[in-house]
Design a protein around this motif. Structure first.
Motif, PDB file in Angstrom:
ATOM      1  N   MET A  60       0.985 -21.235  39.773  1.00 54.32           N
ATOM      2  CA  MET A  60       1.392 -22.506  39.165  1.00 54.32           C
ATOM      3  C   MET A  60       1.404 -22.356  37.647  1.00 54.32           C
ATOM      4  O   MET A  60       0.657 -21.570  37.076  1.00 54.32           O
ATOM      5  CB  MET A  60       0.470 -23.651  39.581  1.00 54.32           C
ATOM      6  N   ASP A  61       2.312 -23.096  37.001  1.00 56.55           N
ATOM      7  CA  ASP A  61       2.347 -23.089  35.534  1.00 56.55           C
ATOM      8  C   ASP A  61       1.843 -24.425  35.018  1.00 56.55           C
ATOM      9  O   ASP A  61       1.820 -25.431  35.737  1.00 56.55           O
ATOM     10  CB  ASP A  61       3.749 -22.779  35.021  1.00 56.55           C
ATOM     11  N   ASN A  62       1.428 -24.433  33.752  1.00 57.08           N
ATOM     12  CA  ASN A  62       0.688 -25.569  33.207  1.00 57.08           C
ATOM     13  C   ASN A  62       1.130 -25.903  31.791  1.00 57.08           C
ATOM     14  O   ASN A  62       1.727 -25.090  31.103  1.00 57.08           O
ATOM     15  CB  ASN A  62      -0.809 -25.248  33.207  1.00 57.08           C
ATOM     16  N   GLY A  63       0.800 -27.104  31.358  1.00 57.26           N
ATOM     17  CA  GLY A  63       1.096 -27.573  30.010  1.00 57.26           C
ATOM     18  C   GLY A  63       0.896 -29.074  29.957  1.00 57.26           C
ATOM     19  O   GLY A  63       1.201 -29.787  30.915  1.00 57.26           O
ATOM     20  N   HIS A  64       0.371 -29.578  28.862  1.00 62.61           N
ATOM     21  CA  HIS A  64       0.042 -31.012  28.781  1.00 62.61           C
ATOM     22  C   HIS A  64       1.266 -31.848  28.435  1.00 62.61           C
ATOM     23  O   HIS A  64       2.294 -31.323  27.982  1.00 62.61           O
ATOM     24  CB  HIS A  64      -1.060 -31.245  27.746  1.00 62.61           C
ATOM     25  N   VAL A  65       1.173 -33.156  28.679  1.00 59.65           N
ATOM     26  CA  VAL A  65       2.252 -34.071  28.290  1.00 59.65           C
ATOM     27  C   VAL A  65       1.993 -34.707  26.933  1.00 59.65           C
ATOM     28  O   VAL A  65       2.902 -35.273  26.335  1.00 59.65           O
ATOM     29  CB  VAL A  65       2.467 -35.193  29.331  1.00 59.65           C
ATOM     30  N   TYR A  66       0.749 -34.642  26.471  1.00 58.98           N
ATOM     31  CA  TYR A  66       0.392 -35.277  25.216  1.00 58.98           C
ATOM     32  C   TYR A  66       0.102 -34.221  24.153  1.00 58.98           C
ATOM     33  O   TYR A  66      -0.883 -33.482  24.263  1.00 58.98           O
ATOM     34  CB  TYR A  66      -0.842 -36.164  25.389  1.00 58.98           C
ATOM     35  N   PRO A  67       0.906 -34.139  23.072  1.00 62.58           N
ATOM     36  CA  PRO A  67       0.579 -33.220  21.979  1.00 62.58           C
ATOM     37  C   PRO A  67      -0.794 -33.520  21.385  1.00 62.58           C
ATOM     38  O   PRO A  67      -1.421 -32.638  20.787  1.00 62.58           O
ATOM     39  CB  PRO A  67       1.697 -33.476  20.958  1.00 62.58           C
ATOM     40  N   GLU A  68      -1.264 -34.752  21.581  1.00 63.34           N
ATOM     41  CA  GLU A  68      -2.579 -35.133  21.058  1.00 63.34           C
ATOM     42  C   GLU A  68      -3.711 -34.313  21.669  1.00 63.34           C
ATOM     43  O   GLU A  68      -4.841 -34.333  21.170  1.00 63.34           O
ATOM     44  CB  GLU A  68      -2.832 -36.625  21.333  1.00 63.34           C
ATOM     45  N   ALA A  69      -3.418 -33.571  22.747  1.00 65.98           N
ATOM     46  CA  ALA A  69      -4.443 -32.735  23.369  1.00 65.98           C
ATOM     47  C   ALA A  69      -4.993 -31.706  22.388  1.00 65.98           C
ATOM     48  O   ALA A  69      -6.141 -31.263  22.523  1.00 65.98           O
ATOM     49  CB  ALA A  69      -3.871 -32.030  24.600  1.00 65.98           C
ATOM     50  N   ASP A  70      -4.179 -31.298  21.411  1.00 66.29           N
ATOM     51  CA  ASP A  70      -4.650 -30.338  20.402  1.00 66.29           C
ATOM     52  C   ASP A  70      -5.401 -31.018  19.263  1.00 66.29           C
ATOM     53  O   ASP A  70      -6.012 -30.340  18.433  1.00 66.29           O
ATOM     54  CB  ASP A  70      -3.455 -29.564  19.828  1.00 66.29           C
TER      55      ASP A  70
END
Length: 632
Positions: A451-461
Motif C-alpha cells: 500500500m502507498d501512503n500520504g496525508h491530505v493535510y499539508p498541516e501534518a508537517d
C-alpha cells in the motif's frame, strides 16, 4: 485505539452476521446500524458521529480513530517518513528517473490545499494500448482553478509508452488522452469487445470514455455513449453484471463540491467544525457536505449505455462518499458482486442476485464498518485470496489514526475484520493510506500486500501529529496465509521513498515475471517501484481472451492454478485499488515448482475449462474454447 476497545458493537455486529441465514436480510441491515451507532465517533472533530441510513449528521472532518501515541524513529522523524534500516532484503528500487517518468508532474490545486477537491489526488492505469505485448502506463492529472477559468494551460494526463528497454516515452498528446479536466481516476476495459483496451477517466466535472482506435490513438466517446455523469466522480469499475457478454460500468460519486459556494474554515470568527483536525483548521469535509450519487451504466451493445442505478439498487440513496470501487465475485456463485469503499461513511457490499438487481448486504456482511463498529475513511480496495482457500478477501485502506481493515471472507458473503489478529493492526495506524494491492512479490505462491501512503493535510508537517504530508509505502510479506510481516524499508530503496502517494497499480511492466508498482504522487512525478527481489522462484502469467458469450478481455473470469502442492486463485478485474486499474494478466508465483499440475478457468459465460502447459516462467494466452494455451 485498539480494536478491542469497542467490543460491544463488534460482538453484536458479529452475532447478527452469524445469525444472518436465520433472519430476513432487511432486519439485519436495519438492526446493526442501530447497535453500532453509539460507538462510531469522529475524533477529528471531537464529537459523536452516528452511522445512519441518511447522509452524515454534523460532526465534520474525516472518520478516524482516536489520536495515538506519536511514533518517532531514531532521528526523531515521524515513523511515516522514517524508520529506515541500514540493511535487509531489497524488494523494490525506485526506477522512476531511469524509466523516464520524472519529466511529468501531477498538479491538483495549490500546495496549500485549502479545499477538499485539491487533496484527493488521482489514479493510474496499466494497459497494453498498442498491442505490442508490453504494459504502458496512464497517469491521471488534476487541474487548477486558473486552468478551469482559462487563465492557465490545463495540466495534461500522461500516457507512457513502453519502449521494451526499461524506459518509457510520454505520448498522451499524440494518443489524444490528455483529458485536460480535473482528473481523479481511471479504469481499463474492452467495452465494445473489439479486442483492444479502452480507457474510462473520471473527473470533477464531465468524465471521458476513450475508445481505442487500434492505431495508437483514442477518441472520447463519453457524450455519445451517455456516460459523462458530471459532478465529482471517483472510483470506476467494469464488469458484466447481467451475463450478456458485455461489460457494464459503475461510477462512484464522492462529494458535491460547489466552487461558487465552497465551505469555509471559519465564518464570522467562528471555526467551522467541519474543517478541523485535532483542533487545527484544515480543508473542509467531507462530512457536512452533500454526497454525489453512484451510477451503474448497462452496456447496450451499440456503443451506448443506460443508467440503471435505481433499478439495480446501487444508486447510493444514503448519499455516502464513494472512492474505491470494484466488481468481484465475493460469494463464489459465478456472478459479479460490487464493493464500494466510502469515505467517512459505511462501505457498500452489493450481492448480485442474477436478475439485474443487487442485495445491499453491507452491514449484514460485516463490510460496512470495521471490527470496532466504526465507519472508516475508506480509500482503496484490494481483493485477493491471500489464504489460497478459493475465496476473495478484501483489504481496505483508511485514514491516519485508524488501522487498516482486512476483511476475511468466511463464505456466503460474510466478512470478518481480522487486521489485529494477522499483523496489520497497530503498525498501520500512523499512516494515511490510498492505493493497495495483493501481489506475490517474491513468487512463493502466497499473496503479499502493498500500500502507498500520504496525508491530505499539508498541516501534518506543521503540527506535532506524529505523521507527515509525505509518507513511505508499506509492504507486508504473507507467511503461509497465517500472518503478514512488515518488510523493513532499507535506506535508498523503493520502500524508503517518501511521497504524497495516491493511486497505485501493479503489474509486470518488464515482462520478467516479477510484479512492479506505479504510484501517482500528489503534486509530484510518478514513482515506479521496480521489483528487484532476489528470489529464484518460478512463475506464470496469463492473458485471457473471452469467447462469444464472455467479454472479450475476460474481465470477471476466475483462474485457479494447482502447483507446488497448493491451489491459487486470481481474478481478471477492472478498477479497484485507489482510483486505479492493475495489469489484467493474471500472475501466479509457483515457488520451486517447475511445472503446473492444472489450470482451471471459470469464464464469465459460465463455461469452465482446464488447460495444460508445457513450461513455466512464461507469459501465455488462454482463449475460451481452445484446447491448449499458446505461449507468447
Amino acid at each position: 485505539m485498539d480494536a478491542g476497545d469497542c467490543g460491544e458493537a463488534s460482538i453484536l455486529a458479529g452475532m447478527f452476521r452469524a445469525l444472518r441465514p436465520f433472519f430476513p436480510l432487511g432486519l439485519l441491515v436495519c438492526a446493526v446500524p442501530a447497535l453500532v451507532s453509539a460507538q462510531v465517533t469522529d475524533s477529528a472533530a471531537g464529537g459523536q458521529q452516528p452511522a445512519t441510513s441518511e447522509a452524515p449528521t454534523p460532526g465534520g472532518g474525516q472518520a478516524t480513530g482516536s489520536p495515538h501515541a506519536i511514533q518517532l524513529d531514531a532521528q526523531h522523524r515521524p515513523i511515516t517518513a522514517g524508520g529506515f534500516v541500514k540493511s535487509g532484503p531489497v524488494v523494490f528500487e525506485d526506477a522512476s528517473e531511469k524509466a523516464g517518468l520524472t519529466h511529468w508532474t501531477h498538479t491538483m490545486g495549490t500546495p496549500d490545499k485549502h479545499y477538499l477537491v485539491e487533496t484527493k489526488g488521482s489514479g493510474v492505469c496499466l494497459l497494453d494500448y498498442d498491442h505490442d505485448g508490453w504494459l504502458d502506463i496512464y497517469v491521471v492529472n488534476g487541474s487548477t482553478f486558473a486552468a478551469l477559468d482559462g487563465k492557465a494551460a490545463p495540466p495534461h494526463a500522461a500516457l507512457f509508452h513502453n519502449n521494451h528497454d526499461g524506459t518509457f516515452t510520454e505520448v498522451a498528446q499524440k494518443a489524444g488522452v490528455t483529458n485536460d479536466r480535473w482528473g481523479t481516476g481511471c479504469s481499463v476495459a474492452d467495452y465494445d469487445n473489439d479486442g483492444w483496451p479502452d480507457l474510462y477517466v473520471s473527473n470533477w466535472g464531465q468524465n471521458r470514455l476513450y475508445h481505442n482506435n487500434h492505431d495508437g490513438t483514442f477518441t472520447d466517446m463519453a457524450e455519445k455513449a451517455g456516460v459523462t455523469v458530471g459532478g465529482w466522480s471517483t472510483g470506476t469499475t467494469w464488469g458484466d453484471y447481467d451475463g450478456d457478454g458485455r461489460l457494464d460500468l459503475f461510477v462512484a460519486g464522492y462529494v458535491h463540491f460547489d466552487r461558487e459556494h465552497p465551505p469555509q474554515s471559519s465564518e464570522g470568527g467562528t471555526v467551522n467544525a467541519y474543517c478541523t483536525f485535532r483542533g487545527e483548521a484544515v480543508a473542509c469535509g467531507p462530512r457536512g457536505l452533500k454526497g454525489e450519487p453512484d451510477h451503474l451504466f448497462h452496456n447496450n451493445g451499440d456503443g451506448t449505455f443506460t443508467d440503471v442505478s435505481e433499478k439495480a439498487g446501487v444508486a447510493d440513496k444514503a448519499g455516502y462518499y464513494g472512492l474505491g470501487a470494484v466488481f468481484a465475485d465475493i460469494n463464489n456463485d459465478g456472478k459479479l458482486d460490487l464493493l464500494v469503499g466510502n469515505d467517512s461513511t459505511p462501505n457498500y457490499l452489493y450481492i448480485n442476485k442474477g436478475d439485474g438487481t443487487f442485495d445491499d448486504v453491507s452491514y449484514a456482511s460485516g463490510f460496512a464498518v470495521n471490527e470496532a463498529g466504526q465507519e472508516t475513511a475508506s480509500m482503496g480496495i484490494a481483493v485477493g485470496d491471500y489464504e489460497n482457500n478459493g475465496m476473495l478477501d478484501v483489504f481496505d485502506t483508511a485514514f491516519s489514526d485508524s488501522y487498516k481493515p482486512l476483511y476475511h471472507n468466511e463464505g456466503d458473503a460474510n466478512m470478518t475484520d481480522i487486521s489485529y489478529h494477522i499483523g496489520l493492526g497497530e503498525i498501520t495506524v500512523p499512516f494515511l493510506s490510498w492505493g493497495d494491492a495483493f501481489m506475490d512479490y517474491d513468487n512463493d505462491g502466497w499473496k503479499d500486500l502493498l500500500m502507498d501512503n500520504g496525508h491530505v493535510y499539508p498541516e501534518a508537517d506543521k503540527y506535532n501529529w506524529g505523521t507527515s504530508w509525505k509518507e513511505r509505502p508499506m509492504l507486508f510479506h504473507n507467511v503461509d496465509g497465517k500472518r503478514f510481516e512488515n518488510v523493513p524499508a532499507v535506506e535508498g530503496t523503493g520502500l524508503a521513498v517518501v511521497m504524497a502517494g495516491r493511486g497505485m497499480a501493479v503489474g509486470d511492466l518488464f515482462n520478467r515475471g516479477k510484479l512492479d508498482a506505479v504510484i501517482n504522487v500528489m503534486d509530484g512525478h510518478p514513482v515506479l517501484l521496480k521489483n528487484v527481489n532476489a528470489d529464484t522462484n518460478h512463475w506464470l502469467e496469463m492473458q485471457l481472451v473471452g469467447g462469444p458469450k464472455s467479454p472479450r478481455d475476460a474481465v470477471g473470469a476466475t483462474v485457479y492454478v494447482t502447483a507446488n502442492g497448493m491451489k491459487q486463485r486470481e481474478d481478471v478485474l477492472s478498477g479497484g485499488s485507489y482510483l486505479s486499474s492493475n495489469d489484467q494478466r493474471v500472475h501466479f508465483g509457483l515457488g520451486a515448482a517447475a511445472k503446473v499440475d492444472d489450470i482451471e478457468v471459470h469464464w464469465p459465460s459460465g463455461a469452465v475449462e482446464h488447460f495444460t502447459l508445457p513450461n513455466v516462467d512464461s507469459i501465455v494466452t488462454l482463449k475460451e474454447g481452445a484446447s491448449k494455451a499458446a505461449t507468447k
